[in-house]
Write a protein that holds these residues in place. Structure first.
Motif, PDB file in Angstrom:
ATOM      1  N   ARG A  33       0.835  -1.210   0.000  1.00 27.00           N
ATOM      2  CA  ARG A  33       0.000   0.000   0.000  1.00 27.00           C
ATOM      3  C   ARG A  33       0.866   1.254   0.000  1.00 27.00           C
ATOM      4  NH1 ARG A  33      -3.506  -1.298   5.088  1.00 27.00           N
ATOM      5  NH2 ARG A  33      -1.403  -1.895   5.676  1.00 27.00           N
ATOM      6  N   GLN A  34       2.147   1.115   0.316  1.00 28.37           N
ATOM      7  CA  GLN A  34       3.085   2.235   0.292  1.00 28.37           C
ATOM      8  C   GLN A  34       4.014   2.174  -0.926  1.00 28.37           C
ATOM      9  OE1 GLN A  34       4.824   3.674   3.965  1.00 28.37           O
ATOM     10  NE2 GLN A  34       3.803   2.003   5.072  1.00 28.37           N
ATOM     11  N   ALA A  35       3.529   1.589  -2.000  1.00 27.99           N
ATOM     12  CA  ALA A  35       4.355   1.358  -3.189  1.00 27.99           C
ATOM     13  C   ALA A  35       4.911   2.631  -3.803  1.00 27.99           C
ATOM     14  CB  ALA A  35       3.569   0.571  -4.230  1.00 27.99           C
ATOM     15  N   THR A  36       4.266   3.774  -3.595  1.00 23.64           N
ATOM     16  CA  THR A  36       4.813   5.023  -4.133  1.00 23.64           C
ATOM     17  C   THR A  36       6.173   5.346  -3.518  1.00 23.64           C
ATOM     18  OG1 THR A  36       3.549   6.292  -2.512  1.00 23.64           O
ATOM     19  CG2 THR A  36       2.577   6.035  -4.716  1.00 23.64           C
ATOM     20  N   ALA A  37       6.468   4.764  -2.368  1.00 25.09           N
ATOM     21  CA  ALA A  37       7.768   4.985  -1.729  1.00 25.09           C
ATOM     22  C   ALA A  37       8.911   4.420  -2.572  1.00 25.09           C
ATOM     23  CB  ALA A  37       7.785   4.355  -0.344  1.00 25.09           C
ATOM     24  N   ILE A  38       8.614   3.462  -3.429  1.00 21.69           N
ATOM     25  CA  ILE A  38       9.660   2.898  -4.290  1.00 21.69           C
ATOM     26  C   ILE A  38      10.205   3.977  -5.220  1.00 21.69           C
ATOM     27  CG2 ILE A  38      10.157   1.230  -6.113  1.00 21.69           C
ATOM     28  CD1 ILE A  38       8.020  -0.596  -4.792  1.00 21.69           C
ATOM     29  N   ALA A  39       9.312   4.707  -5.882  1.00 24.70           N
ATOM     30  CA  ALA A  39       9.742   5.769  -6.798  1.00 24.70           C
ATOM     31  C   ALA A  39      10.501   6.860  -6.039  1.00 24.70           C
ATOM     32  CB  ALA A  39       8.538   6.359  -7.516  1.00 24.70           C
ATOM     33  N   VAL A  40      10.046   7.170  -4.844  1.00 23.49           N
ATOM     34  CA  VAL A  40      10.719   8.179  -4.031  1.00 23.49           C
ATOM     35  C   VAL A  40      12.129   7.713  -3.676  1.00 23.49           C
ATOM     36  CG1 VAL A  40      10.686   9.426  -1.842  1.00 23.49           C
ATOM     37  CG2 VAL A  40       8.551   9.077  -3.109  1.00 23.49           C
ATOM     38  N   GLY A  41      12.242   6.477  -3.225  1.00 22.45           N
ATOM     39  CA  GLY A  41      13.554   5.932  -2.871  1.00 22.45           C
ATOM     40  C   GLY A  41      14.507   5.924  -4.049  1.00 22.45           C
ATOM     41  N   LYS A  42      14.023   5.522  -5.225  1.00 25.19           N
ATOM     42  CA  LYS A  42      14.862   5.480  -6.425  1.00 25.19           C
ATOM     43  C   LYS A  42      15.235   6.893  -6.880  1.00 25.19           C
ATOM     44  CE  LYS A  42      14.884   1.042  -7.998  1.00 25.19           C
ATOM     45  NZ  LYS A  42      15.894   0.318  -8.743  1.00 25.19           N
ATOM     46  N   ASP A  43      14.352   7.864  -6.634  1.00 25.07           N
ATOM     47  CA  ASP A  43      14.653   9.245  -6.996  1.00 25.07           C
ATOM     48  C   ASP A  43      15.798   9.778  -6.132  1.00 25.07           C
ATOM     49  OD1 ASP A  43      14.101  11.764  -8.390  1.00 25.07           O
ATOM     50  OD2 ASP A  43      13.346  12.453  -6.442  1.00 25.07           O
ATOM     51  N   VAL A  44      15.756   9.470  -4.857  1.00 24.42           N
ATOM     52  CA  VAL A  44      16.784   9.929  -3.926  1.00 24.42           C
ATOM     53  C   VAL A  44      18.095   9.173  -4.145  1.00 24.42           C
ATOM     54  CG1 VAL A  44      17.420  10.081  -1.481  1.00 24.42           C
ATOM     55  CG2 VAL A  44      15.097  10.640  -2.193  1.00 24.42           C
ATOM     56  N   ASN A  45      17.992   7.877  -4.434  1.00 15.62           N
ATOM     57  CA  ASN A  45      19.161   7.012  -4.546  1.00 15.62           C
ATOM     58  C   ASN A  45      18.974   6.099  -5.761  1.00 15.62           C
ATOM     59  OD1 ASN A  45      21.157   5.068  -4.281  1.00 15.62           O
ATOM     60  ND2 ASN A  45      20.862   4.785  -2.084  1.00 15.62           N
ATOM     61  N   PRO A  46      19.371   6.530  -6.956  1.00 12.86           N
ATOM     62  CA  PRO A  46      19.126   5.760  -8.180  1.00 12.86           C
ATOM     63  C   PRO A  46      19.738   4.361  -8.190  1.00 12.86           C
ATOM     64  CG  PRO A  46      19.790   8.004  -8.723  1.00 12.86           C
ATOM     65  CD  PRO A  46      19.987   7.826  -7.241  1.00 12.86           C
ATOM     66  N   GLY A  47      20.773   4.121  -7.402  1.00 11.69           N
ATOM     67  CA  GLY A  47      21.409   2.806  -7.367  1.00 11.69           C
ATOM     68  C   GLY A  47      20.784   1.846  -6.374  1.00 11.69           C
ATOM     69  N   LEU A  48      19.722   2.258  -5.751  1.00  9.52           N
ATOM     70  CA  LEU A  48      19.046   1.488  -4.708  1.00  9.52           C
ATOM     71  C   LEU A  48      18.427   0.208  -5.272  1.00  9.52           C
ATOM     72  CD1 LEU A  48      18.245   1.941  -1.678  1.00  9.52           C
ATOM     73  CD2 LEU A  48      16.120   2.926  -2.540  1.00  9.52           C
ATOM     74  N   ARG A  49      18.648  -0.913  -4.598  1.00 13.75           N
ATOM     75  CA  ARG A  49      17.946  -2.167  -4.930  1.00 13.75           C
ATOM     76  C   ARG A  49      16.684  -2.218  -4.089  1.00 13.75           C
ATOM     77  NH1 ARG A  49      21.741  -6.840  -3.631  1.00 13.75           N
ATOM     78  NH2 ARG A  49      19.819  -7.997  -3.831  1.00 13.75           N
ATOM     79  N   VAL A  50      15.563  -2.481  -4.734  1.00 12.90           N
ATOM     80  CA  VAL A  50      14.274  -2.488  -4.051  1.00 12.90           C
ATOM     81  C   VAL A  50      13.748  -3.911  -3.960  1.00 12.90           C
ATOM     82  CG1 VAL A  50      11.881  -1.699  -4.121  1.00 12.90           C
ATOM     83  CG2 VAL A  50      13.730  -0.156  -4.812  1.00 12.90           C
TER      84      VAL A  50
END
Length: 107
Positions: free
Chosen positions: A54-71
């Motif tokens: 339900r918090q899936a929008t946090a994925i885009a936020v995390g990738k925006d802040v840290n593009p190399g992030l593995r989700v």
């Protein structure tokens, strides 16, 4: 040392399993908003573990802040289509236990 930010409830114990594997973990309390993710250290994280789709929008936020992030999405519910392509790994805790997932992620 590998670092992970965990957002959402962790009834399956993936956070503890990651810590056992030597991963430094930080948890997001409440909603995984940009300020909450930043406070949890998403800038320096290697992994972002989401346990509540339900918090899936946090994925885009995390990738925006840290593009190399593995989700990693670790939830028995289906992730929304808009976020599916941004996740590196989607696992149902009913199919694969926290210890096995943590071992794979840390290895």
């Amino acid at each position: 040392m590998m670092r992970a930010v965990i957002a959402g409830p962790d009834e399956s114990g993936l956070g503890s399993a990651l810590e056992t594997e030597g991963v430094e973990t930080t948890r997001v309390d409440g909603i995984a908003s940009r300020p909450a993710l930043e406070d949890a250290g998403i800038h320096d994280a290697d992994l972002f573990v989401l346990t509540d789709v339900r918090q899936a929008t946090a994925i885009a936020v995390g990738k925006d802040v840290n593009p190399g992030l593995r989700v990693v999405v670790y939830d028995e519910n289906t992730i929304p289509e808009f976020a599916r392509g941004q996740a590196d790994l989607i696992v149902d805790p009913n199919l694969l236990g926290a210890d096995a997932v943590a071992e794979e992620l840390a290895g």
